[in-house]
Design a protein around this motif. Sequence first.
Motif, PDB file in Angstrom:
ATOM      1  N   VAL A  63      44.029  32.606  34.991  1.00  0.00           N
ATOM      2  CA  VAL A  63      42.674  34.161  36.097  1.00  0.00           C
ATOM      3  C   VAL A  63      41.423  33.092  35.065  1.00  0.00           C
ATOM      4  CG1 VAL A  63      41.854  35.813  35.573  1.00  0.00           C
ATOM      5  CG2 VAL A  63      43.872  35.676  35.706  1.00  0.00           C
ATOM      6  N   GLU A  64      41.277  32.758  34.213  1.00  0.00           N
ATOM      7  CA  GLU A  64      39.820  31.428  33.963  1.00  0.00           C
ATOM      8  C   GLU A  64      40.073  30.597  34.621  1.00  0.00           C
ATOM      9  OE1 GLU A  64      41.303  30.261  30.078  1.00  0.00           O
ATOM     10  OE2 GLU A  64      41.258  32.143  29.411  1.00  0.00           O
ATOM     11  N   THR A  65      40.672  30.070  35.654  1.00  0.00           N
ATOM     12  CA  THR A  65      41.021  28.505  36.695  1.00  0.00           C
ATOM     13  C   THR A  65      40.376  29.595  37.886  1.00  0.00           C
ATOM     14  OG1 THR A  65      42.779  27.779  36.247  1.00  0.00           O
ATOM     15  CG2 THR A  65      42.016  27.371  38.194  1.00  0.00           C
ATOM     16  N   VAL A  66      40.568  30.282  38.245  1.00  0.00           N
ATOM     17  CA  VAL A  66      39.842  31.820  39.482  1.00  0.00           C
ATOM     18  C   VAL A  66      38.784  31.689  39.084  1.00  0.00           C
ATOM     19  CG1 VAL A  66      40.203  33.439  40.819  1.00  0.00           C
ATOM     20  CG2 VAL A  66      42.672  32.084  40.246  1.00  0.00           C
ATOM     21  N   GLU A  67      38.223  32.301  37.432  1.00  0.00           N
ATOM     22  CA  GLU A  67      36.362  32.490  37.354  1.00  0.00           C
ATOM     23  C   GLU A  67      36.153  31.361  37.610  1.00  0.00           C
ATOM     24  OE1 GLU A  67      34.114  34.552  33.560  1.00  0.00           O
ATOM     25  OE2 GLU A  67      36.533  35.479  33.640  1.00  0.00           O
ATOM     26  N   ARG A  68      36.288  30.562  37.021  1.00  0.00           N
ATOM     27  CA  ARG A  68      35.165  29.120  36.598  1.00  0.00           C
ATOM     28  C   ARG A  68      34.875  28.645  38.198  1.00  0.00           C
ATOM     29  NH1 ARG A  68      38.929  27.578  32.548  1.00  0.00           N
ATOM     30  NH2 ARG A  68      40.010  26.327  33.874  1.00  0.00           N
ATOM     31  N   PHE A 117      29.569  38.682  37.330  1.00  0.00           N
ATOM     32  CA  PHE A 117      30.848  39.488  37.604  1.00  0.00           C
ATOM     33  C   PHE A 117      31.670  38.830  35.859  1.00  0.00           C
ATOM     34  CE2 PHE A 117      31.004  35.814  39.863  1.00  0.00           C
ATOM     35  CZ  PHE A 117      32.182  34.666  39.391  1.00  0.00           C
ATOM     36  N   ASP A 118      32.893  38.788  35.940  1.00  0.00           N
ATOM     37  CA  ASP A 118      34.149  38.151  34.768  1.00  0.00           C
ATOM     38  C   ASP A 118      35.310  38.577  35.582  1.00  0.00           C
ATOM     39  OD1 ASP A 118      34.471  39.795  33.750  1.00  0.00           O
ATOM     40  OD2 ASP A 118      33.544  39.285  31.322  1.00  0.00           O
ATOM     41  N   LEU A 119      36.532  37.880  35.173  1.00  0.00           N
ATOM     42  CA  LEU A 119      37.463  38.629  35.532  1.00  0.00           C
ATOM     43  C   LEU A 119      38.274  38.503  33.995  1.00  0.00           C
ATOM     44  CD1 LEU A 119      38.884  35.452  38.511  1.00  0.00           C
ATOM     45  CD2 LEU A 119      37.914  38.146  38.702  1.00  0.00           C
ATOM     46  N   VAL A 120      39.761  39.410  33.897  1.00  0.00           N
ATOM     47  CA  VAL A 120      39.865  39.869  32.590  1.00  0.00           C
ATOM     48  C   VAL A 120      41.624  39.955  33.330  1.00  0.00           C
ATOM     49  CG1 VAL A 120      39.879  41.496  30.843  1.00  0.00           C
ATOM     50  CG2 VAL A 120      38.139  41.482  32.215  1.00  0.00           C
ATOM     51  N   HIS A 121      42.040  39.131  32.545  1.00  0.00           N
ATOM     52  CA  HIS A 121      43.245  39.009  32.844  1.00  0.00           C
ATOM     53  C   HIS A 121      44.051  40.355  32.100  1.00  0.00           C
ATOM     54  CE1 HIS A 121      47.802  38.327  31.546  1.00  0.00           C
ATOM     55  NE2 HIS A 121      48.059  37.262  32.321  1.00  0.00           N
ATOM     56  N   HIS A 122      44.638  40.748  32.762  1.00  0.00           N
ATOM     57  CA  HIS A 122      45.602  42.154  32.294  1.00  0.00           C
ATOM     58  C   HIS A 122      46.822  42.128  32.982  1.00  0.00           C
ATOM     59  CE1 HIS A 122      44.607  46.485  30.789  1.00  0.00           C
ATOM     60  NE2 HIS A 122      45.932  46.771  32.200  1.00  0.00           N
ATOM     61  N   ALA A 123      47.606  42.084  32.166  1.00  0.00           N
ATOM     62  CA  ALA A 123      49.795  42.314  32.901  1.00  0.00           C
ATOM     63  C   ALA A 123      49.341  43.654  33.281  1.00  0.00           C
ATOM     64  CB  ALA A 123      50.205  41.459  32.063  1.00  0.00           C
ATOM     65  N   PRO A 124      50.706  43.527  34.534  1.00  0.00           N
ATOM     66  CA  PRO A 124      50.542  42.627  35.601  1.00  0.00           C
ATOM     67  C   PRO A 124      49.933  41.714  36.905  1.00  0.00           C
ATOM     68  CG  PRO A 124      51.283  44.337  36.507  1.00  0.00           C
ATOM     69  CD  PRO A 124      50.493  44.517  35.681  1.00  0.00           C
ATOM     70  N   GLY A 125      48.858  41.848  36.738  1.00  0.00           N
ATOM     71  CA  GLY A 125      47.339  41.709  37.320  1.00  0.00           C
ATOM     72  C   GLY A 125      45.998  40.965  37.167  1.00  0.00           C
ATOM     73  N   PHE A 126      45.205  41.539  36.981  1.00  0.00           N
ATOM     74  CA  PHE A 126      43.713  41.016  36.710  1.00  0.00           C
ATOM     75  C   PHE A 126      42.493  42.172  36.832  1.00  0.00           C
ATOM     76  CE2 PHE A 126      43.809  38.320  40.451  1.00  0.00           C
ATOM     77  CZ  PHE A 126      42.221  38.176  41.092  1.00  0.00           C
TER      78      PHE A 126
END
Length: 204
Positions: free
Chosen positions: A101-106, A178-187
């Motif tokens: 998820v951090e890779t996608v956000e970057r 924006f940002d992306l937040v990891h939230h299993a089972p998705g984000f």
Amino acid sequence: TTLDDFACVANPHSDLPLVAALVEGELQELSMPVLSDLDVRWMEMSQTDGMRIYRRSLTFLTVAAVSELFTGARLHVDYSMTFGGFFCHLEGRPPFTEEEVETVERYMKELVEANLPIYRQEVPIAQAIAEFRDRADEEKASLLAQSTKQEVGIYQLGQHRNHLHGYMVPRTGYMRWFDLVHHAPGFVIHFPRRQAPTVLQPYK
């Protein structure tokens, strides 16, 4: 000259970009070329339609980033979060780890920094259906098959092409908040609320 060019002149000192316009009373994208004198009222992110355009564009950017980084992965936007966000899950691969998820956000923020153009192309709906079926996106092809329109708008960022219902911003540089937040089972695609369009509320 596009509305986008005029918007840059009309709004030079604001950190909050204009994202669309009412042209002669009708909502238009900023990619619209200006060919004659027009009555234009600018639309900001703080307006309802303006924030819808921002969120839709951000969704498109996320889908484009995921498809480029993870071949074969298909992103599904499932539902809205009350604090300002869309919960997403993946098909065609295991759920993202926090690091992914951090890779996608970057990567998304790199695309924003590059301020790349987002092109819109009107294509016959039969051609659009065939294009999505060739990519094994039967869900989108089936939705388009139910439409009564003769043509449909396809947006392109780099090599990624997609159809989202409604207008979008003309360049990636518009999507700074924006940002992306990891939230299993998705984000979660976490974005501002219209009342404070440059402030991300705490994730809940």
